[in-house]
Design a protein around this motif. Structure first.
Motif, PDB file in Angstrom:
ATOM      1  N   GLY A  70      14.389  -4.263  -5.336  1.00  0.00           N
ATOM      2  CA  GLY A  70      14.491  -3.947  -6.759  1.00  0.00           C
ATOM      3  C   GLY A  70      13.134  -3.976  -7.444  1.00  0.00           C
ATOM      4  N   ARG A  71      12.323  -4.975  -7.120  1.00  0.00           N
ATOM      5  CA  ARG A  71      10.989  -5.064  -7.705  1.00  0.00           C
ATOM      6  C   ARG A  71      10.144  -3.846  -7.335  1.00  0.00           C
ATOM      7  N   ALA A  72      10.181  -3.466  -6.044  1.00  0.00           N
ATOM      8  CA  ALA A  72       9.394  -2.326  -5.584  1.00  0.00           C
ATOM      9  C   ALA A  72       9.864  -1.027  -6.232  1.00  0.00           C
ATOM     10  N   LEU A  73      11.175  -0.826  -6.278  1.00  0.00           N
ATOM     11  CA  LEU A  73      11.690   0.395  -6.890  1.00  0.00           C
ATOM     12  C   LEU A  73      11.470   0.400  -8.396  1.00  0.00           C
ATOM     13  N   GLY A  74      11.389  -0.806  -8.994  1.00  0.00           N
ATOM     14  CA  GLY A  74      11.056  -0.867 -10.413  1.00  0.00           C
ATOM     15  C   GLY A  74       9.690  -0.274 -10.686  1.00  0.00           C
ATOM     16  N   LEU A  75       8.725  -0.600  -9.821  1.00  0.00           N
ATOM     17  CA  LEU A  75       7.383  -0.017  -9.960  1.00  0.00           C
ATOM     18  C   LEU A  75       7.405   1.482  -9.669  1.00  0.00           C
ATOM     19  N   ASN A  76       8.198   1.892  -8.671  1.00  0.00           N
ATOM     20  CA  ASN A  76       8.289   3.307  -8.332  1.00  0.00           C
ATOM     21  C   ASN A  76       8.933   4.106  -9.465  1.00  0.00           C
ATOM     22  N   VAL A  77       9.995   3.555 -10.035  1.00  0.00           N
ATOM     23  CA  VAL A  77      10.670   4.217 -11.157  1.00  0.00           C
ATOM     24  C   VAL A  77       9.751   4.264 -12.379  1.00  0.00           C
ATOM     25  N   MET A  78       8.961   3.187 -12.565  1.00  0.00           N
ATOM     26  CA  MET A  78       8.012   3.179 -13.661  1.00  0.00           C
ATOM     27  C   MET A  78       7.065   4.372 -13.561  1.00  0.00           C
ATOM     28  N   ALA A  79       6.650   4.714 -12.337  1.00  0.00           N
ATOM     29  CA  ALA A  79       5.759   5.856 -12.141  1.00  0.00           C
ATOM     30  C   ALA A  79       6.429   7.155 -12.557  1.00  0.00           C
ATOM     31  N   VAL A  80       7.734   7.302 -12.276  1.00  0.00           N
ATOM     32  CA  VAL A  80       8.471   8.506 -12.674  1.00  0.00           C
ATOM     33  C   VAL A  80       8.456   8.664 -14.196  1.00  0.00           C
ATOM     34  N   TYR A  81       8.783   7.582 -14.902  1.00  0.00           N
ATOM     35  CA  TYR A  81       8.869   7.670 -16.353  1.00  0.00           C
ATOM     36  C   TYR A  81       7.500   7.759 -17.011  1.00  0.00           C
TER      37      TYR A  81
ATOM     38  N   ALA B 191       0.836  -1.203   0.000  1.00  0.00           N
ATOM     39  CA  ALA B 191       0.000   0.000   0.000  1.00  0.00           C
ATOM     40  C   ALA B 191       0.873   1.256   0.000  1.00  0.00           C
ATOM     41  N   LEU B 192       1.977   1.203   0.743  1.00  0.00           N
ATOM     42  CA  LEU B 192       2.911   2.336   0.752  1.00  0.00           C
ATOM     43  C   LEU B 192       3.510   2.563  -0.634  1.00  0.00           C
ATOM     44  N   LEU B 193       3.833   1.466  -1.311  1.00  0.00           N
ATOM     45  CA  LEU B 193       4.388   1.587  -2.660  1.00  0.00           C
ATOM     46  C   LEU B 193       3.394   2.271  -3.588  1.00  0.00           C
ATOM     47  N   ALA B 194       2.132   1.863  -3.515  1.00  0.00           N
ATOM     48  CA  ALA B 194       1.112   2.485  -4.358  1.00  0.00           C
ATOM     49  C   ALA B 194       0.981   3.973  -4.050  1.00  0.00           C
ATOM     50  N   LEU B 195       0.980   4.311  -2.769  1.00  0.00           N
ATOM     51  CA  LEU B 195       0.813   5.707  -2.367  1.00  0.00           C
ATOM     52  C   LEU B 195       1.980   6.568  -2.821  1.00  0.00           C
ATOM     53  N   THR B 196       3.195   6.120  -2.554  1.00  0.00           N
ATOM     54  CA  THR B 196       4.369   6.926  -2.908  1.00  0.00           C
ATOM     55  C   THR B 196       4.590   6.975  -4.416  1.00  0.00           C
ATOM     56  N   SER B 197       4.108   5.971  -5.129  1.00  0.00           N
ATOM     57  CA  SER B 197       4.247   6.008  -6.586  1.00  0.00           C
ATOM     58  C   SER B 197       3.398   7.113  -7.194  1.00  0.00           C
TER      59      SER B 197
END
Length: 489
Positions: free
Chosen positions: A140-151, A17-23
């Protein structure tokens, strides 16, 4: 491994849930940086914006983010990342409302500064919260989703901006942020485990104010002339004067940080942590190579090849599509095999894609353009999440906010350098007036041929920068980020 605290357990339990929010925050900040570029031609006449004021609308946002990122990240490490993230949401939403209500250049630029302050708070804490919440084997998996949001934010901005401006008017590119910001704040207030990130009772936040001021002068002295070089000219005294000031301020900042009792950036991170230093250098080179691709390719497709804006948008979809689909996969692979090889291969693929773009003629078929952009997208996906995971895993837990802010500073600085360097090369054959000559000439065969030649040179230069990024990824040493990340947790 240190025993987990109750706050750590709470973070782990809520990590997805934190990953979704911060993304969402990771998406909003770059989105607003790219969405405004489409609306400026409409906003200019309505607000009586001069050419210089139009540049300041963009520059004020990016400059505010760049100046505040590292000081904000340092304070967030000391005082708690969650309150800073929520404050960023409020600040960004308030700035969006101010921008939508603006009726002249002064109020719009002030609103963009407020938005930039919110963007700095969001960018400095987003990846740090994700890193703290996830165990090293899932990072790495979590940051991959977070980085995906940036791009996705960088890629979705132009088409979304065009849709909103055409259908509803330019204020809606800012008003669309209001419901998103309200939902994120209310959701975050209920969800985020404040106990997990608050500092120990009795701790005192320390900020190197002198260092922060020197860093601000250095970044402003670098980014302002790069942004306005097309207007001022590269031979102008103020262009080189500000660049010289940036160099002096950066030298003074480095000297100050070596002696400061509470430095903004631990000098040891850059001197002794080769992984942190080299991975950030690779990130800087990555953004220098890539950021101008969308701007220059859009101009190539429309002004040189005569395609419509809608057609150009569809052709250019290949790059962000590859990024969005493959970034999470690259993050998962980095969890299993490490980040060094993936990051290096990613930059090599990026160089290959840009090299293919440089070789395309003035009127190539659609498929070669789409294929070259897709190769760039695959390379970017392979590089970004593993490289970010390596950076975040190479520091201790109490430096996560600073590390997140540092790599975000590399992004903003790289973007400005990309537009200045590659954009300058692309326009170099147009003579005085550069971009405005091309826009004014439109169908002029001479102007089109001149830009096509400059575009090829710019893409070749970007390929060279990507190769340097591959070298930086390769020489950073063996992957020790898993151990560092485990210690930090």
């Amino acid at each position: 491994m240190d025993a987990m605290t109750e706050g750590d357990r709470e973070l782990r339990e809520r990590r997805w849930a934190l990953l979704a929010l911060t993304s969402v925050g990771a998406f909003m900040t770059p989105l607003d940086g790219s969405i405004v570029s489409v609306a400026l031609p409409r906003m200019g006449p309505l607000l009586n914006l001069s050419f210089a004021a139009s540049l300041w609308v963009q520059a004020a946002y990016l400059l505010t983010i760049a100046v505040l990122l590292i000081p904000v990240g340092r304070l967030a490490d000391q005082r708690g990342r969650v309150p800073f993230y929520l404050a960023g949401t409020v600040c960004f939403t308030l700035g969006s409302l101010m921008a939508a209500l603006s009726r002249n250049d002064v109020t719009l630029i002030l609103a963009r500064i407020v938005q930039g302050a919110g963007g700095a708070l969001l960018s400095a804490t987003s990846a740090a919260i994700v890193t703290a919440a996830f165990p090293p084997e899932e990072r790495g998996r979590a940051l991959g989703l977070n980085v995906m949001a940036v791009y996705l934010g960088l890629s979705v901005g132009p088409p979304l901006g065009g849709l909103l401006v055409d259908r509803f008017g330019w204020p809606w590119i800012f008003l669309v942020n209001l419901p998103i910001g309200a939902v994120v704040f209310l959701w975050g207030w209920r969800l985020l485990p404040r106990r997990a990130v608050h500092p120990p009772r009795g701790s005192v936040a320390r900020l190197d104010v002198a260092g922060a001021a020197l860093l601000a002068v250095a970044l402003a002295g670098l980014l302002v002339p790069l942004t306005f070089a097309a207007e001022w000219g590269w031979r102008a005294l103020r262009t080189w004067g500000l660049l010289g000031l940036a160099l002096l301020a950066m030298a003074a900042f480095i000297t100050r940080e070596r002696k400061a009792p509470a430095p903004l950036v631990d000098p040891g991170l850059l001197r002794r942590n080769r992984l942190f230093a080299a991975a950030n250098l690779a990130a800087l080179l990555n953004y220098m190579a890539l950021y101008a691709i969308a701007i220059l390719t859009a101009a190539e497709l429309q002004l040189v090849q005569g395609r419509s804006a809608r057609s150009a948008g569809w052709i250019m979809l290949g790059q962000p599509l590859m990024q969005a689909v493959l970034s999470p996969l690259a993050g998962r692979l980095s969890d299993r095999f490490g980040s060094r090889l993936l990051s290096t291969v990613g930059m090599l693929l990026t160089a290959l894609g840009m090299g293919l773009l440089a070789l395309l003629g003035r009127r190539p078929e659609v498929f070669p353009i789409v294929a070259a952009l897709a190769v760039v997208g695959v390379g970017l996906a392979a590089f970004s999440a593993p490289n970010t995971s390596a950076i975040m895993g190479s520091v201790s837990r109490d430096q996560l906010g600073m590390a997140s802010a540092f790599v975000s500073t590399m992004r903003v600085t790289g973007q400005a350098l990309s537009v200045a360097i590659l954009g300058g090369i692309a326009a170099s054959h147009l003579g005085p007036g550069g971009w405005r000559l091309l826009l004014r000439a439109g169908g002029s065969p001479e102007a089109a041929a001149a830009f096509a030649s400059g575009y090829a040179a710019a893409m070749a230069t970007g390929a060279g920068l990507a190769l340097l990024g591959a070298w930086a990824s390769l020489v950073r040493g063996p992957a020790r980020e898993r151990q560092a990340g485990t210690q930090g947790a």
